[in-house]
Design a protein around this motif. Sequence first.
Motif, PDB file in Angstrom:
ATOM      1  N   SER A  58      72.894 -10.036 -31.261  1.00  0.00           N
ATOM      2  CA  SER A  58      72.388 -11.350 -31.675  1.00  0.00           C
ATOM      3  C   SER A  58      72.992 -11.826 -32.993  1.00  0.00           C
ATOM      4  CB  SER A  58      70.867 -11.311 -31.804  1.00  0.00           C
ATOM      5  OG  SER A  58      70.473 -10.378 -32.801  1.00  0.00           O
ATOM      6  N   GLY A  59      73.607 -10.905 -33.750  1.00  0.00           N
ATOM      7  CA  GLY A  59      74.198 -11.274 -35.028  1.00  0.00           C
ATOM      8  C   GLY A  59      73.382 -10.864 -36.238  1.00  0.00           C
ATOM      9  N   LYS A  60      72.297 -10.099 -36.024  1.00  0.00           N
ATOM     10  CA  LYS A  60      71.406  -9.792 -37.140  1.00  0.00           C
ATOM     11  C   LYS A  60      72.079  -8.930 -38.206  1.00  0.00           C
ATOM     12  CE  LYS A  60      68.988  -6.252 -34.373  1.00  0.00           C
ATOM     13  NZ  LYS A  60      69.795  -6.426 -33.145  1.00  0.00           N
ATOM     14  N   SER A  61      72.829  -7.915 -37.800  1.00  0.00           N
ATOM     15  CA  SER A  61      73.513  -7.083 -38.794  1.00  0.00           C
ATOM     16  C   SER A  61      74.627  -7.858 -39.484  1.00  0.00           C
ATOM     17  CB  SER A  61      74.073  -5.815 -38.143  1.00  0.00           C
ATOM     18  OG  SER A  61      73.019  -4.932 -37.794  1.00  0.00           O
ATOM     19  N   THR A  62      75.320  -8.708 -38.735  1.00  0.00           N
ATOM     20  CA  THR A  62      76.366  -9.539 -39.342  1.00  0.00           C
ATOM     21  C   THR A  62      75.766 -10.478 -40.377  1.00  0.00           C
ATOM     22  OG1 THR A  62      77.670  -9.462 -37.303  1.00  0.00           O
ATOM     23  CG2 THR A  62      78.220 -11.197 -38.869  1.00  0.00           C
ATOM     24  N   LEU A 228      66.974 -13.905 -34.435  1.00  0.00           N
ATOM     25  CA  LEU A 228      68.288 -14.423 -34.063  1.00  0.00           C
ATOM     26  C   LEU A 228      68.539 -14.150 -32.588  1.00  0.00           C
ATOM     27  CD1 LEU A 228      68.692 -14.284 -37.239  1.00  0.00           C
ATOM     28  CD2 LEU A 228      71.093 -13.844 -36.748  1.00  0.00           C
ATOM     29  N   ALA A 229      69.270 -15.044 -31.962  1.00  0.00           N
ATOM     30  CA  ALA A 229      69.724 -14.849 -30.588  1.00  0.00           C
ATOM     31  C   ALA A 229      71.041 -15.590 -30.432  1.00  0.00           C
ATOM     32  CB  ALA A 229      68.694 -15.380 -29.583  1.00  0.00           C
ATOM     33  N   ASP A 230      72.033 -14.912 -29.888  1.00  0.00           N
ATOM     34  CA  ASP A 230      73.356 -15.516 -29.681  1.00  0.00           C
ATOM     35  C   ASP A 230      73.916 -16.122 -30.964  1.00  0.00           C
ATOM     36  OD1 ASP A 230      73.295 -14.886 -26.919  1.00  0.00           O
ATOM     37  OD2 ASP A 230      72.073 -16.660 -26.532  1.00  0.00           O
ATOM     38  N   GLY A 231      73.674 -15.458 -32.085  1.00  0.00           N
ATOM     39  CA  GLY A 231      74.250 -15.897 -33.343  1.00  0.00           C
ATOM     40  C   GLY A 231      73.572 -17.082 -33.991  1.00  0.00           C
TER      41      GLY A 231
END
Length: 268
Positions: A58-62, A228-231
């Motif tokens: 989902s992009g959470k770590s990014t 978050l979902a899909d960034g």
Amino acid sequence: MGSKNVNLSPIQGVDDVVRLHSVRKVYGNERNGVVALDGVTLGIARGTFTAVMGPSGSGKSTALHCAAGLDRPTSGSVLLDGREITGLSERELTRLRRERVGFVFQSFNLLPALTVVENVQLPLRLAGRRPKRAQVDDVIARVGLSDRRKHRPAELSGGQQQRVAIARALVTEPAVIFGDEPTGALDTRTALEVLALLRQAVRDVGQTVVIVTHDPVAAAHADRVVFLADGRIAGELESPTAHAVSERMTQLGAWADAPTGDLADGVR
């Protein structure tokens, strides 16, 4: 959502210690690359505990890495403690992280040859600051390890090692502490003790804490959960409960393939 939303609303909070504005992160080239973050705008108020959750990928770590200056966004802006960091050099980013950011990782990241005291002192020494004994002793006492000061990591349990990591993160009095799955390697009871320590740091000294987690029980210790979902931002909860978090994650499809037993364990 409640009245606290004034302090926590994206980008508008005057005392946001972290602000992401229209942050986009693409790995690879723009045409064929992987879009990890797609225009994320988010504010983190000073003196709060925020959990970031989302399905795998989902992009959470990014988002956490961009907020902490560990990764550079493709576009958009990141403010950390009032400073725009996206244009800083690697040397400037390193100095900023040492002085204004604390980190707590799933794998503890302690140096095995150093004692508890030496591990806690390390960020100060790396920043060229002489550790003050009273300051170091205070944070070690706050995490309940005064009787383990001369032990090395191999002589400590996993929970004790994570307590050392928290003390190490606190000792520089950072603007914000980022935790990447800080309870992921711990059993349930030890994880709750670690979360209570982070919660205490927010309550007692006004520390700002942001964690990425997949655990609804961990997220329920936060003031606010951002999904978050899909960034992209997919909603948030304030004063969350483990059940409410689990329900929202289910709606996002995070556990579509997970065994039902795993899900039940997460919300006990």
